[in-house]
Structure formats: structure tokens, C-alpha cells
Design a protein around this motif. Sequence first.
Motif, PDB file in Angstrom:
ATOM      1  N   HIS A  40     -27.427 -16.498 -11.617  1.00  0.00           N
ATOM      2  CA  HIS A  40     -27.834 -17.475 -10.610  1.00  0.00           C
ATOM      3  C   HIS A  40     -28.037 -18.809 -11.330  1.00  0.00           C
ATOM      4  CE1 HIS A  40     -29.556 -19.023  -6.930  1.00  0.00           C
ATOM      5  NE2 HIS A  40     -30.592 -19.467  -7.611  1.00  0.00           N
ATOM      6  N   GLU A  58     -25.315 -31.453  -8.549  1.00  0.00           N
ATOM      7  CA  GLU A  58     -24.787 -30.346  -7.757  1.00  0.00           C
ATOM      8  C   GLU A  58     -23.308 -30.102  -8.043  1.00  0.00           C
ATOM      9  OE1 GLU A  58     -25.852 -31.248  -3.730  1.00  0.00           O
ATOM     10  OE2 GLU A  58     -28.001 -31.025  -4.160  1.00  0.00           O
ATOM     11  N   LYS A  59     -22.559 -31.173  -8.289  1.00  0.00           N
ATOM     12  CA  LYS A  59     -21.147 -31.014  -8.647  1.00  0.00           C
ATOM     13  C   LYS A  59     -21.017 -30.331 -10.013  1.00  0.00           C
ATOM     14  CE  LYS A  59     -18.820 -34.793  -8.387  1.00  0.00           C
ATOM     15  NZ  LYS A  59     -17.938 -35.971  -8.506  1.00  0.00           N
ATOM     16  N   ARG A  61     -23.230 -28.293 -11.282  1.00  0.00           N
ATOM     17  CA  ARG A  61     -23.616 -26.893 -11.061  1.00  0.00           C
ATOM     18  C   ARG A  61     -22.439 -26.091 -10.516  1.00  0.00           C
ATOM     19  NH1 ARG A  61     -28.036 -25.776  -6.675  1.00  0.00           N
ATOM     20  NH2 ARG A  61     -26.338 -26.618  -5.443  1.00  0.00           N
ATOM     21  N   GLU A  62     -21.680 -26.652  -9.588  1.00  0.00           N
ATOM     22  CA  GLU A  62     -20.524 -25.953  -9.033  1.00  0.00           C
ATOM     23  C   GLU A  62     -19.443 -25.724 -10.097  1.00  0.00           C
ATOM     24  OE1 GLU A  62     -20.057 -24.413  -6.045  1.00  0.00           O
ATOM     25  OE2 GLU A  62     -22.206 -24.849  -5.882  1.00  0.00           O
ATOM     26  N   ASN A  63     -19.210 -26.722 -10.951  1.00  0.00           N
ATOM     27  CA  ASN A  63     -18.242 -26.546 -12.044  1.00  0.00           C
ATOM     28  C   ASN A  63     -18.677 -25.421 -12.971  1.00  0.00           C
ATOM     29  OD1 ASN A  63     -16.726 -28.660 -11.070  1.00  0.00           O
ATOM     30  ND2 ASN A  63     -17.478 -30.145 -12.555  1.00  0.00           N
ATOM     31  N   LYS A  65     -20.739 -22.942 -12.225  1.00  0.00           N
ATOM     32  CA  LYS A  65     -20.676 -21.692 -11.452  1.00  0.00           C
ATOM     33  C   LYS A  65     -19.257 -21.138 -11.428  1.00  0.00           C
ATOM     34  CE  LYS A  65     -21.322 -20.038  -6.726  1.00  0.00           C
ATOM     35  NZ  LYS A  65     -21.717 -20.431  -5.367  1.00  0.00           N
ATOM     36  N   ASN A  66     -18.275 -21.989 -11.170  1.00  0.00           N
ATOM     37  CA  ASN A  66     -16.885 -21.533 -11.131  1.00  0.00           C
ATOM     38  C   ASN A  66     -16.418 -21.024 -12.491  1.00  0.00           C
ATOM     39  OD1 ASN A  66     -16.706 -22.162  -8.411  1.00  0.00           O
ATOM     40  ND2 ASN A  66     -15.931 -24.213  -8.795  1.00  0.00           N
ATOM     41  N   TYR A  75     -22.012 -14.024  -8.743  1.00  0.00           N
ATOM     42  CA  TYR A  75     -23.110 -14.901  -8.344  1.00  0.00           C
ATOM     43  C   TYR A  75     -24.009 -14.121  -7.393  1.00  0.00           C
ATOM     44  CZ  TYR A  75     -25.538 -19.147  -6.989  1.00  0.00           C
ATOM     45  OH  TYR A  75     -26.493 -20.095  -6.784  1.00  0.00           O
ATOM     46  N   ASP A 155     -15.686 -36.725 -13.506  1.00  0.00           N
ATOM     47  CA  ASP A 155     -15.172 -35.357 -13.367  1.00  0.00           C
ATOM     48  C   ASP A 155     -14.617 -34.822 -14.674  1.00  0.00           C
ATOM     49  OD1 ASP A 155     -15.867 -35.263 -10.707  1.00  0.00           O
ATOM     50  OD2 ASP A 155     -13.928 -36.011 -10.017  1.00  0.00           O
TER      51      ASP A 155
END
Length: 170
Positions: A40, A58-59, A61-63, A65-66, A75, A155
Amino acid sequence: MKYIATLLSMIVMIGCSTTQSNIQVDSIETFNLDNYNDFHIKINSSNISAEINPIVLEKFRENLKNAVLERGLNYNKEPNLAFEISFTTKESVESDRMNYYYSRYYWDYYRLRDDVYTVTENILRINLKDLKQDKTVWTVVTVWRDGSNRSISSDEASAILVDEIMISFL
């Protein structure tokens, strides 16, 4: 002329291949990411100042996470392993080395210069916590200045940082 061009191209290639990583990683000796099957990611938003853009975090975190999902972990809201992301800024006062007679101000024919200025450093720390044992098993920290090309707001820099983090797990 041919030799000069060859020499310059070799210098550029060596310079590009020896760039240093901008992260510092530490972990306990027994840590292995392959021993876990779910995770998590939590952003510590309790002490984030107003100048920090939450969309950028947040972006990132998503990178992350992926990338961890591609590594084979699932997850889950109640996992064994938690990524805790903390982000803060620190301002420091620095002075220019070109001061004139140790004076803070001096005249240079064009304007009055001030050799004291502030520098904002952004600090991103990610702690990996084993929730069953309630202890931190891995940590990474990276620091960059405002306006740097290493900022996670771009990015490309965010993807590079996530790649460096994933390489540290190998």
C-alpha cells in the motif's frame, strides 16, 4: 580535426555515462522485496506545507504504484508492506563567494549587489514499513533545488526516480 572530434565525442560519452544517482538508499540486511506479495502507498499529508503541489505527489505515487505492480506485488488496502511518502521543503541562506572586502553589499558600476540569497531544497523520503513487525525495513531519500531538472514535477524526472528506486530493490 578528425582526432579532435573523436576526442570530444569520447569525453561527452564518458561524461554522460558517469552521472551520479541522486538518491540515498538504506535497508536492513534481511530485507528482500520478493518476500512480500502485497503493498500500500500512503502520502504523509499531515505535515505537507501549502507550497507543495499535491497533484505532483499523487502523480509520483501512481508512477511508483505502477512500477511495484509490474514487479509482481498486489495493491491492497490492508497489506503487509507499506510505502510511506514524506515530502518537505527546507530553505537555507547562502552567500556568494564573490564578496568585496567582506562586505554584504558592493557597487559594481551597474547596480548594488547583495551576495546573500535563499535556496529552497525539496526533500522526498520514502520509507518502506513491514506492518507485521512494525518496523522500517527500507528507506530512500532524494534532495533537489527548486527549478532543478531532477524535480519530480517533470514527468521524465519522476520516471527516472521511480526507475532508480526499483533498481535499488535488485
